[in-house]
Scaffold this motif. Structure first.
Motif, PDB file in Angstrom:
ATOM      1  N   MET A 115       0.835  -1.202   0.000  1.00  0.00           N
ATOM      2  CA  MET A 115       0.000   0.000   0.000  1.00  0.00           C
ATOM      3  C   MET A 115       0.873   1.258   0.000  1.00  0.00           C
ATOM      4  SD  MET A 115      -3.301   0.494   2.391  1.00  0.00           S
ATOM      5  CE  MET A 115      -4.558   1.679   1.971  1.00  0.00           C
ATOM      6  N   ILE A 116       0.452   2.261  -0.760  1.00  0.00           N
ATOM      7  CA  ILE A 116       1.083   3.586  -0.676  1.00  0.00           C
ATOM      8  C   ILE A 116       0.073   4.496   0.014  1.00  0.00           C
ATOM      9  CG2 ILE A 116       2.004   5.559  -1.959  1.00  0.00           C
ATOM     10  CD1 ILE A 116       2.704   3.580  -4.217  1.00  0.00           C
ATOM     11  N   LEU A 129       9.953  -4.885  -1.976  1.00  0.00           N
ATOM     12  CA  LEU A 129       9.781  -6.344  -1.956  1.00  0.00           C
ATOM     13  C   LEU A 129       9.224  -6.884  -3.275  1.00  0.00           C
ATOM     14  CD1 LEU A 129       8.363  -6.735   1.667  1.00  0.00           C
ATOM     15  CD2 LEU A 129      10.667  -7.260   0.895  1.00  0.00           C
ATOM     16  N   LYS A 130       9.236  -6.059  -4.312  1.00  0.00           N
ATOM     17  CA  LYS A 130       8.750  -6.442  -5.646  1.00  0.00           C
ATOM     18  C   LYS A 130       7.329  -7.002  -5.607  1.00  0.00           C
ATOM     19  CE  LYS A 130      13.128  -7.092  -7.990  1.00  0.00           C
ATOM     20  NZ  LYS A 130      14.037  -6.558  -7.014  1.00  0.00           N
ATOM     21  N   PRO A 131       6.370  -6.185  -5.187  1.00  0.00           N
ATOM     22  CA  PRO A 131       4.983  -6.656  -5.082  1.00  0.00           C
ATOM     23  C   PRO A 131       4.344  -6.833  -6.457  1.00  0.00           C
ATOM     24  CG  PRO A 131       5.058  -4.321  -4.696  1.00  0.00           C
ATOM     25  CD  PRO A 131       6.477  -4.755  -4.858  1.00  0.00           C
ATOM     26  N   GLN A 132       3.160  -7.468  -6.438  1.00  0.00           N
ATOM     27  CA  GLN A 132       2.412  -7.631  -7.672  1.00  0.00           C
ATOM     28  C   GLN A 132       1.280  -6.594  -7.747  1.00  0.00           C
ATOM     29  OE1 GLN A 132       0.905 -11.311 -10.304  1.00  0.00           O
ATOM     30  NE2 GLN A 132       0.403 -11.552  -8.155  1.00  0.00           N
ATOM     31  N   VAL A 133       0.688  -6.308  -6.579  1.00  0.00           N
ATOM     32  CA  VAL A 133      -0.458  -5.387  -6.512  1.00  0.00           C
ATOM     33  C   VAL A 133      -0.128  -4.260  -5.524  1.00  0.00           C
ATOM     34  CG1 VAL A 133      -2.903  -5.166  -5.873  1.00  0.00           C
ATOM     35  CG2 VAL A 133      -2.092  -7.273  -6.949  1.00  0.00           C
ATOM     36  N   ILE A 134      -0.456  -3.031  -5.911  1.00  0.00           N
ATOM     37  CA  ILE A 134      -0.281  -1.913  -4.972  1.00  0.00           C
ATOM     38  C   ILE A 134      -1.596  -1.156  -4.854  1.00  0.00           C
ATOM     39  CG2 ILE A 134       0.936   0.227  -4.475  1.00  0.00           C
ATOM     40  CD1 ILE A 134       3.343  -0.809  -5.715  1.00  0.00           C
ATOM     41  N   VAL A 135      -2.030  -0.951  -3.617  1.00  0.00           N
ATOM     42  CA  VAL A 135      -3.197  -0.109  -3.365  1.00  0.00           C
ATOM     43  C   VAL A 135      -2.669   1.285  -3.041  1.00  0.00           C
ATOM     44  CG1 VAL A 135      -5.194   0.275  -1.874  1.00  0.00           C
ATOM     45  CG2 VAL A 135      -4.586  -2.055  -2.555  1.00  0.00           C
ATOM     46  N   CYS A 136      -3.000   2.258  -3.904  1.00  0.00           N
ATOM     47  CA  CYS A 136      -2.539   3.640  -3.699  1.00  0.00           C
ATOM     48  C   CYS A 136      -3.709   4.406  -3.086  1.00  0.00           C
ATOM     49  CB  CYS A 136      -2.166   4.290  -5.031  1.00  0.00           C
ATOM     50  SG  CYS A 136      -0.998   3.349  -6.009  1.00  0.00           S
ATOM     51  N   ASP A 137      -3.585   4.774  -1.807  1.00  0.00           N
ATOM     52  CA  ASP A 137      -4.689   5.445  -1.124  1.00  0.00           C
ATOM     53  C   ASP A 137      -4.475   6.954  -1.143  1.00  0.00           C
ATOM     54  OD1 ASP A 137      -6.803   6.192   0.437  1.00  0.00           O
ATOM     55  OD2 ASP A 137      -5.858   5.618   2.326  1.00  0.00           O
ATOM     56  N   GLU A 138      -5.167   7.651  -2.022  1.00  0.00           N
ATOM     57  CA  GLU A 138      -5.013   9.109  -2.170  1.00  0.00           C
ATOM     58  C   GLU A 138      -3.534   9.461  -2.254  1.00  0.00           C
ATOM     59  OE1 GLU A 138      -7.472  11.196  -2.615  1.00  0.00           O
ATOM     60  OE2 GLU A 138      -9.255  10.519  -1.561  1.00  0.00           O
ATOM     61  N   ALA A 139      -2.799   8.715  -3.073  1.00  0.00           N
ATOM     62  CA  ALA A 139      -1.331   8.796  -3.068  1.00  0.00           C
ATOM     63  C   ALA A 139      -0.787  10.144  -3.499  1.00  0.00           C
ATOM     64  CB  ALA A 139      -0.760   7.704  -3.968  1.00  0.00           C
ATOM     65  N   VAL A 140      -1.591  10.963  -4.204  1.00  0.00           N
ATOM     66  CA  VAL A 140      -1.059  12.260  -4.635  1.00  0.00           C
ATOM     67  C   VAL A 140      -1.868  13.441  -4.090  1.00  0.00           C
ATOM     68  CG1 VAL A 140      -0.011  11.335  -6.754  1.00  0.00           C
ATOM     69  CG2 VAL A 140      -2.347  12.190  -6.828  1.00  0.00           C
ATOM     70  N   SER A 141      -2.881  13.145  -3.278  1.00  0.00           N
ATOM     71  CA  SER A 141      -3.801  14.211  -2.833  1.00  0.00           C
ATOM     72  C   SER A 141      -3.128  15.294  -2.014  1.00  0.00           C
ATOM     73  CB  SER A 141      -4.933  13.618  -1.994  1.00  0.00           C
ATOM     74  OG  SER A 141      -5.530  12.587  -2.702  1.00  0.00           O
TER      75      SER A 141
END
Ligand code: SF4
Length: 335
Positions: free
Chosen positions: A98-99, A174-186
């Motif tokens: 998650m970001i 850790l070289k993930p496959q899926v990333i959940v970006c939660d309001e990553a640029v807000s």
């Protein structure tokens, strides 16, 4: 490993109820959608619509009350991510990261950038030699555009955009496959937002990443997403391909959100569709369609019967009048 375009994440009927002092608040109700490898799914809606809670349930930052998240691991096994115990979770946790929204509070001010980015490696590979660990941190720092000579500095020495790059490096180490970006640029300035969005797109191509991108900002979501889900009061009200949904919305809430997207041309006068009233209290939601108290197309049926999410014009919509209404979309010619 899954091929590009293969479904790797199935969110099925995920719900989250918060209970306090005998009051139940349904933050997320029966949300379902599929995510294909290499795709970006945008989740939009007003503040309080449940999009962040949904993202947190998917990565298990909080536990969902009901539902499944079926995930195809890098090894090719399908698991229900939500029912894994601590031991089963450990090797898979690193594949879904998650970001976070706020690059100011999500980084420990007492740790150097090197330690912050290396932390997930120390937790997952405690025996990895220090030199190898530091090399990995330098590699990822370069990938996200951080100056590697500053890795011994503390987060306060960096700007908002640079701090978000540190958060991205930590999520990617850790070289993930899926990333959940939660309001990553807000929390960033508009010019920095563009840099981070472009960085995320470059990294997606380079590292074969799949994103769930949560934001209240429709122009950002339109720019980065292949498909978009619109949430209202904890429910998915429309889900479909970005261009289709933006150019010809089928849900009145999507139409109203799109009418509020600013156009970068002072001569263009957009007709904004005002949403009446406030978002209702999720502890005491309206009867029938949750949106009926604010919808300008509301009928008697809408106040009594909750609409199901059904397929209309190649996307999923929860509105009794989705077939008959001709709604106003986002006019790309004005961009
Ligand atoms: Fe509006 Fe009725 Fe559709 Fe709900 S079901 S969005 S109230 S038209």
């Amino acid at each position: 490993m899954a091929d590009k375009g293969e479904v790797i994440l199935k969110v099925k009927n995920v719900s989250k109820v918060f209970s306090s002092k005998g009051i139940n608040v349904r933050a997320v109700t029966n949300v379902s959608f599929d995510v294909k490898k290499g795709e970006t799914i945008g989740i939009v809606g007003e503040s309080g619509c449940g999009k962040t809670t949904l993202g947190r349930c998917i990565v298990r930052a909080i536990e969902a009350s009901e539902g499944e998240v079926l995930y195809k691991t890098l090894e090719g096994r399908e698991v229900n991510f939500l029912t894994l115990d601590k031991k089963q979770m450990k090797p898979i946790r690193k594949e879904i990261q998650m970001i976070f929204q706020d690059p100011y509070s999500s980084l420990d001010p007492r740790m150097t950038v090197l330690d912050i980015v290396a932390e997930p490696i120390r937790a997952n590979y405690p025996k990895m030699p220090k030199k190898e660990r530091e090399e990995l941190v330098k590699d990822i720092a370069e990938k996200v555009g951080l100056n590697t000579t500053y890795l011994m500095r503390y987060p306060h020495a960096f700007s908002g955009g640079q701090r978000q790059r540190i958060g991205i490096a930590r999520a990617l180490i850790l070289k993930p496959q899926v990333i959940v970006c939660d309001e990553a640029v807000s929390a960033l300035d508009v010019s920095i937002q563009a840099q981070i969005i472009n960085l995320l797109k470059d990294l997606q191509r380079e590292m074969d990443l799949t994103y769930i991108f949560i934001s209240h900002d429709l122009s950002v979501v339109e720019h980065i997403s292949d498909k978009v889900g619109v949430m209202y009061l904890g429910r998915m009200v429309e889900f479909g391909e970005t261009e289709k949904l933006f150019s010809s919305p089928r849900h009145p809430y999507t139409e109203a959100l799109l009418s509020a997207v600013p156009v970068a041309d002072p001569d263009v006068k957009m007709e904004r569709i005002p949403l009446q009233g406030e978002i209702p209290n999720p502890a005491n939601p309206p009867s029938g369609c949750y949106f009926h108290t604010r919808c300008r197309y509301c009928t008697k049926k809408c106040t009594e019967v909750a609409p199901e999410l059904t397929e209309v014009d190649g996307r999923m919509v929860a509105c009794h009048r989705a077939e008959e209404l001709s709604l106003r979309g986002f006019d790309y010619s004005k961009m």
